[in-house]
Design an enzyme around this catalytic site. Structure first.
Site, PDB file in Angstrom:
ATOM      1  N   LYS A  13       0.824  -1.216   0.000  1.00 56.34           N
ATOM      2  CA  LYS A  13       0.000   0.000   0.000  1.00 56.34           C
ATOM      3  C   LYS A  13       0.859   1.268   0.000  1.00 56.34           C
ATOM      4  CE  LYS A  13      -2.216  -1.002   3.873  1.00 56.34           C
ATOM      5  NZ  LYS A  13      -1.731  -2.341   4.250  1.00 56.34           N
ATOM      6  N   ARG A  88      -9.594   0.793   8.734  1.00 56.11           N
ATOM      7  CA  ARG A  88      -9.126  -0.563   8.999  1.00 56.11           C
ATOM      8  C   ARG A  88     -10.148  -1.383   9.780  1.00 56.11           C
ATOM      9  NH1 ARG A  88      -3.387   0.252   8.888  1.00 56.11           N
ATOM     10  NH2 ARG A  88      -2.146  -1.606   9.222  1.00 56.11           N
ATOM     11  N   ARG A 127      11.626  -6.936   4.003  1.00 58.20           N
ATOM     12  CA  ARG A 127      11.680  -5.525   3.612  1.00 58.20           C
ATOM     13  C   ARG A 127      12.687  -4.694   4.403  1.00 58.20           C
ATOM     14  NH1 ARG A 127       5.472  -3.461   4.701  1.00 58.20           N
ATOM     15  NH2 ARG A 127       5.426  -3.589   6.961  1.00 58.20           N
ATOM     16  N   ARG A 131      11.179  -2.008  11.335  1.00 58.89           N
ATOM     17  CA  ARG A 131       9.981  -1.766  12.137  1.00 58.89           C
ATOM     18  C   ARG A 131       9.890  -2.777  13.263  1.00 58.89           C
ATOM     19  NH1 ARG A 131       4.800  -0.624   8.339  1.00 58.89           N
ATOM     20  NH2 ARG A 131       3.810  -1.621  10.141  1.00 58.89           N
ATOM     21  N   ARG A 142      -0.633  -9.475  13.181  1.00 57.93           N
ATOM     22  CA  ARG A 142      -1.177  -8.453  12.276  1.00 57.93           C
ATOM     23  C   ARG A 142      -2.038  -9.074  11.175  1.00 57.93           C
ATOM     24  NH1 ARG A 142       4.174  -5.762  10.764  1.00 57.93           N
ATOM     25  NH2 ARG A 142       2.975  -4.561   9.245  1.00 57.93           N
TER      26      ARG A 142
END
Ligand code: AMP
Length: 186
Positions: A13, A88, A127, A131, A142
Site C-alpha cells: 500500500k 481498517r 523488507r 519496524r 497483524r
C-alpha cells in the site's frame, strides 16, 4: 480524487500510494506513518499507541478517527487524497463515510490489493525497514487482526459500488500499471 488504498500488511500500500501521489499529484495520508512519527517524537499520542502497535494490534477507533478527521481538514487535502492504512475496521469506514456525506464529497475508488498470506509474510520479513512490528510473531498477529477486523471493510465498500480489486502479485511497476488503469478508466 479521493482514493482508499486497501490491503493486508505487506501488500504494498505505502509503495503504491507514493507512486499514485507522484503521478496524479494527490497527497497520501498514512495512519501508520502518523503513528510512527508520534512515537518517534514521543508525543502524548505516541505514548498511547506504542505498546498497541508493538503488539501488532489496532489502535482504538476513536483515536484513529479523530486523528484522520483533524489531518484531512488541512488545506493540502482539500482537492483529494490517498488514504493508506485507513479505514481498517467497519466502524472507521462508517465514521469516514459520515464525514464524506457531511462535506458533500464522494469517494472515487477503493483499491483493494490482493496478495496471498504466504507472500505477505515473505515480503514483510525481507523488507528490512527496521519496524518493531515486522518480526514473524508480530506479523502473524497483524495478519490475524487483518482477517478478523479489517477484511470486513471490503464488504462495506462493495455495497457502495466503488470497490476495485487489484492483483497485488508481480513487480511494483506491474501492480502500479493495474492501479493506474483503474484510476484512469472511464
Ligand atoms: P501500517 O503502517 O499501516 O502497517 O500500520 C502500523 C500499525 O499502526 C498497525 O499495526 C496498527 O497498530 C496501527 N494503525 C495504523 N492505521 C490504523 C488504523 N486505521 N486503525 C487502527 N490502527 C492502525
Amino acid at each position: 480524487m479521493r482514493i482508499i488504498l486497501f490491503g493486508p500488511p505487506g501488500a504494498g500500500k505505502g509503495t503504491q500510494a507514493k507512486l499514485i501521489e507522484e503521478e496524479f499529484n494527490i497527497p497520501q495520508l498514512s495512519t501508520g506513518d502518523m503513528f510512527r512519527a508520534a512515537i518517534k517524537n514521543q508525543t502524548t499520542l505516541g505514548k498511547k499507541v506504542k505498546s498497541i502497535m508493538d503488539e501488532g494490534k489496532l489502535v482504538p477507533d476513536d483515536t484513529v478517527v479523530e486523528l484522520v478527521e483533524e489531518a484531512l481538514d488541512a488545506p493540502e487535502y482539500a482537492n483529494g487524497y490517498i488514504l493508506d492504512g485507513f479505514p481498517r475496521t467497519v466502524p472507521q469506514a462508517r465514521a469516514f463515510d459520515e464525514r464524506l456525506k457531511k462535506k458533500g464529497r464522494k469517494l472515487n475508488a477503493f483499491i483493494s490489493l490482493e496478495v496471498p498470506d504466504e507472500e505477505l509474510m515473505k515480503r514483510i520479513l525481507s523488507r528490512g525497514e527496521g519496524r518493531s512490528d515486522d518480526t514473524p510473531e508480530k506479523v502473524k498477529v497483524r495478519l490475524e487482526v487483518y482477517n478478523e477486523e479489517t477484511a470486513p471493510v471490503i464488504n462495506f465498500y462493495k455495497q457502495q459500488g466503488v470497490y476495485k480489486e487489484i492483483d497485488g502479485m508481480g513487480t511494483i511497476e506491474e501492480i502500479y500499471g493495474r492501479i493506474k488503469a483503474e484510476l484512469t478508466a472511464g
